[in-house]
Design an enzyme around this catalytic site. Structure first.
Site, PDB file in Angstrom:
ATOM      1  CE1 TYR A  54       0.678   7.994   2.186  1.00  0.00           C
ATOM      2  CE2 TYR A  54       1.166   5.573   1.839  1.00  0.00           C
ATOM      3  CZ  TYR A  54       0.444   6.376   2.492  1.00  0.00           C
ATOM      4  OH  TYR A  54      -0.805   6.091   2.911  1.00  0.00           O
ATOM      5  CG  HIS A  84      -4.255   9.802   0.188  1.00  0.00           C
ATOM      6  ND1 HIS A  84      -2.867   9.552   0.103  1.00  0.00           N
ATOM      7  CD2 HIS A  84      -4.452   9.368   1.439  1.00  0.00           C
ATOM      8  CE1 HIS A  84      -2.429   9.110   0.972  1.00  0.00           C
ATOM      9  NE2 HIS A  84      -3.316   8.878   1.982  1.00  0.00           N
ATOM     10  CG  ASP A 112      -1.749   1.308   1.346  1.00  0.00           C
ATOM     11  OD1 ASP A 112      -3.179   0.963   0.624  1.00  0.00           O
ATOM     12  OD2 ASP A 112      -1.517   2.235   1.873  1.00  0.00           O
ATOM     13  CE  LYS A 140      -3.618   4.705   0.332  1.00  0.00           C
ATOM     14  NZ  LYS A 140      -2.211   4.577   0.884  1.00  0.00           N
TER      15      LYS A 140
HETATM   16  N1  LIG Z   1      -5.099   6.558   3.747  1.00  0.00           N
HETATM   17  C1  LIG Z   1      -4.449   7.182   4.623  1.00  0.00           C
HETATM   18  O1  LIG Z   1      -4.768   8.268   4.834  1.00  0.00           O
HETATM   19  C2  LIG Z   1      -3.400   6.405   5.550  1.00  0.00           C
HETATM   20  C3  LIG Z   1      -3.037   7.194   6.559  1.00  0.00           C
HETATM   21  C4  LIG Z   1      -2.045   6.319   7.340  1.00  0.00           C
HETATM   22  C5  LIG Z   1      -1.706   5.254   6.971  1.00  0.00           C
HETATM   23  N2  LIG Z   1      -2.121   4.648   5.892  1.00  0.00           N
HETATM   24  C6  LIG Z   1      -1.803   3.308   5.436  1.00  0.00           C
HETATM   25  O2  LIG Z   1      -1.705   2.399   6.441  1.00  0.00           O
HETATM   26  C7  LIG Z   1      -0.441   1.953   6.706  1.00  0.00           C
HETATM   27  C8  LIG Z   1      -0.249   1.578   8.131  1.00  0.00           C
HETATM   28  O3  LIG Z   1      -0.493   2.504   8.912  1.00  0.00           O
HETATM   29  P1  LIG Z   1       0.628   3.473   9.870  1.00  0.00           P
HETATM   30  O4  LIG Z   1       2.031   3.097   9.185  1.00  0.00           O
HETATM   31  O5  LIG Z   1       0.079   4.937   9.940  1.00  0.00           O
HETATM   32  O6  LIG Z   1       0.765   2.797  11.268  1.00  0.00           O
HETATM   33  P2  LIG Z   1       0.897   1.308  11.627  1.00  0.00           P
HETATM   34  O7  LIG Z   1       0.971   0.478  10.851  1.00  0.00           O
HETATM   35  O8  LIG Z   1      -0.705   1.239  12.823  1.00  0.00           O
HETATM   36  O9  LIG Z   1       1.738   1.531  12.920  1.00  0.00           O
HETATM   37  C9  LIG Z   1       3.136   1.735  12.375  1.00  0.00           C
HETATM   38  C10 LIG Z   1       4.145   2.024  13.548  1.00  0.00           C
HETATM   39  O10 LIG Z   1       4.031   0.837  14.504  1.00  0.00           O
HETATM   40  C11 LIG Z   1       5.397   0.405  14.859  1.00  0.00           C
HETATM   41  N3  LIG Z   1       5.194  -1.134  14.612  1.00  0.00           N
HETATM   42  C12 LIG Z   1       4.936  -1.932  13.338  1.00  0.00           C
HETATM   43  N4  LIG Z   1       4.902  -3.231  13.957  1.00  0.00           N
HETATM   44  C13 LIG Z   1       5.230  -3.184  15.340  1.00  0.00           C
HETATM   45  C14 LIG Z   1       5.137  -4.317  16.128  1.00  0.00           C
HETATM   46  N5  LIG Z   1       5.093  -5.509  15.728  1.00  0.00           N
HETATM   47  N6  LIG Z   1       5.325  -4.211  17.414  1.00  0.00           N
HETATM   48  C15 LIG Z   1       5.517  -2.855  17.901  1.00  0.00           C
HETATM   49  N7  LIG Z   1       5.626  -1.603  16.959  1.00  0.00           N
HETATM   50  C16 LIG Z   1       5.530  -1.965  15.742  1.00  0.00           C
HETATM   51  C17 LIG Z   1       6.317   0.888  13.416  1.00  0.00           C
HETATM   52  O11 LIG Z   1       7.760   1.130  13.964  1.00  0.00           O
HETATM   53  P3  LIG Z   1       8.825   0.707  13.094  1.00  0.00           P
HETATM   54  O12 LIG Z   1       8.566   0.943  11.484  1.00  0.00           O
HETATM   55  O13 LIG Z   1      10.048   1.499  13.694  1.00  0.00           O
HETATM   56  O14 LIG Z   1       9.274  -0.796  13.115  1.00  0.00           O
HETATM   57  C18 LIG Z   1       5.662   1.960  13.008  1.00  0.00           C
HETATM   58  O15 LIG Z   1       6.173   3.065  14.144  1.00  0.00           O
HETATM   59  C19 LIG Z   1       0.518   3.024   6.420  1.00  0.00           C
HETATM   60  O16 LIG Z   1       1.779   2.487   5.959  1.00  0.00           O
HETATM   61  C20 LIG Z   1      -0.277   3.297   5.005  1.00  0.00           C
HETATM   62  O17 LIG Z   1      -0.006   2.436   4.047  1.00  0.00           O
HETATM   63  C21 LIG Z   1      -3.050   5.283   5.103  1.00  0.00           C
END
Ligand SMILES: NC(=O)c1ccc[n+]([C@@H]2O[C@H](COP(=O)([O-])OP(=O)(O)OC[C@H]3O[C@@H](n4cnc5c(N)ncnc54)[C@H](OP(=O)(O)O)[C@@H]3O)[C@@H](O)[C@H]2O)c1
Length: 285
Positions: A54, A112, A49, A79
């Site tokens: 990004y 997005h 994704d 997106k």
């Molecule tokens: N459409 C939108 O508006 C929107 C907005 C936000 C996100 N997204 C999408 O959703 C995806 C995921 O969301 P997100 O990146 O915001 O947050 P997330 O996946 O909920 O969390 C990512 C964070 O958690 C840490 N983490 C990951 N796995 C872990 C584990 N097993 N144990 C402890 N900590 C862990 C990562 O740290 P490290 O990397 O340091 O390991 C990072 O700081 C994004 O990458 C993107 O593709 C979309």
């Protein structure tokens, strides 16, 4: 750790299948993206994704090619940038997305953010462009992200193609249930972004308690909760051990009581960690 079984797929309203678990690359710096995606592909992820905003689409395409995988072996979502909602801009931006990825088509392309306070509130003509891209076969499926119920209602009333997905903030502290249920009623599948609330839910005693009892990590418990609720998820991590950990979700199950306890953590709007889609109006430089 036990071996990983196959990721289930979900059939979208246009008949295309999407792997329920993927790898998100929000906040992965462009220069690190190819390496991070290569590691995820190595672990077994086959759904990435990304987004124009990004600025790392190039690294996604590069990693897939370097892994020697056929294009149809990896599901890729991108997106539309908030800066390009006007139809001609959206067409040009999509061309640029394909160029950055080095692909002839993406599996899924999303608006997005709805940006209801910008562009005269007109995300309908933007959606019409996504309908064209689907018609041309250059976006196999099309969907939206951060759309609230009134935004979805407008698309259903004024356009022809029902979005295949709505990608929204959703985790145990923000169930976002009104939006999710509306999607369910209308065949719009929910993708949960920030599925572990960027780590904010991992210290919760309910989650650590279940994790301790099942000998799993808190992240695995929360991601498994999403999987059992039918959400599509793509946790982000640039830590190799976590990339692997987040993929090991298919050899255990949560009981109904554990699911209910996690669902009970909802804080409503107070649990929101990202922007509110009704007011978000950011345009990148
Ligand atoms: N459409 C939108 O508006 C929107 C907005 C936000 C996100 N997204 C999408 O959703 C995806 C995921 O969301 P997100 O990146 O915001 O947050 P997330 O996946 O909920 O969390 C990512 C964070 O958690 C840490 N983490 C990951 N796995 C872990 C584990 N097993 N144990 C402890 N900590 C862990 C990562 O740290 P490290 O990397 O340091 O390991 C990072 O700081 C994004 O990458 C993107 O593709 C979309």
């Amino acid at each position: 750790m036990s071996t990983v079984s196959t990721v289930p797929t979900i059939t979208l309203n246009d008949g295309h299948e999407i792997p329920q678990l993927g790898f998100g690359v929000f906040q992965v710096p462009p220069e690190e993206t190819a390496r991070a995606v290569a590691e995820a592909l190595e672990v077994g992820y086959r759904h990435i994704d990304t987004a124009e905003m990004y600025r790392n689409e190039h690294g996604v395409g590069e990693a897939i090619r370097a892994a020697g995988l056929e294009r149809d072996q990896v599901y890729v979502t991108s997106k539309l940038s908030n800066g390009f909602h006007r139809p001609d801009d959206a067409r040009r931006a999509f061309d640029q997305t394909l160029k950055q990825l080095g692909f002839d088509a993406v599996d899924l392309f999303l608006i997005h953010w709805p940006l209801p306070t910008l562009y005269d509130g007109d995300f309908v003509s933007t959606w019409r462009v996504l309908e064209e891209l689907k018609e041309q076969g250059r976006a196999r499926s099309i969907g939206v992200s951060n759309f609230q119920v009134p935004h979805l209602e407008r698309l259903l009333n004024e356009t022809d193609v029902v979005p295949a997905v709505n990608q929204i903030e959703l985790h145990p502290y923000l169930l976002n249930d009104a939006v999710r249920s509306f999607g369910e009623e209308h065949g719009i599948h929910t993708e949960a972004w920030s599925p572990i609330a960027q780590g904010a839910v991992l210290d919760d005693p309910v989650i650590t308690g279940i994790a301790g009892r099942l000998d799993r990590t808190p992240a695995q418990v929360v991601l498994r909760w999403h999987i059992q609720r039918g959400n599509i998820v793509f946790p982000k991590s640039t830590t190799p051990s976590r990339v692997r950990e987040n993929f090991e979700l298919f050899d255990f199950e949560l009981s109904d009581d554990d699911l209910a306890a996690i669902t009970g953590l909802d804080k409503g709007e107070q649990g929101r960690t990202g922007a509110n889609p009704d007011t978000f109006a950011w345009i990148p430089d």
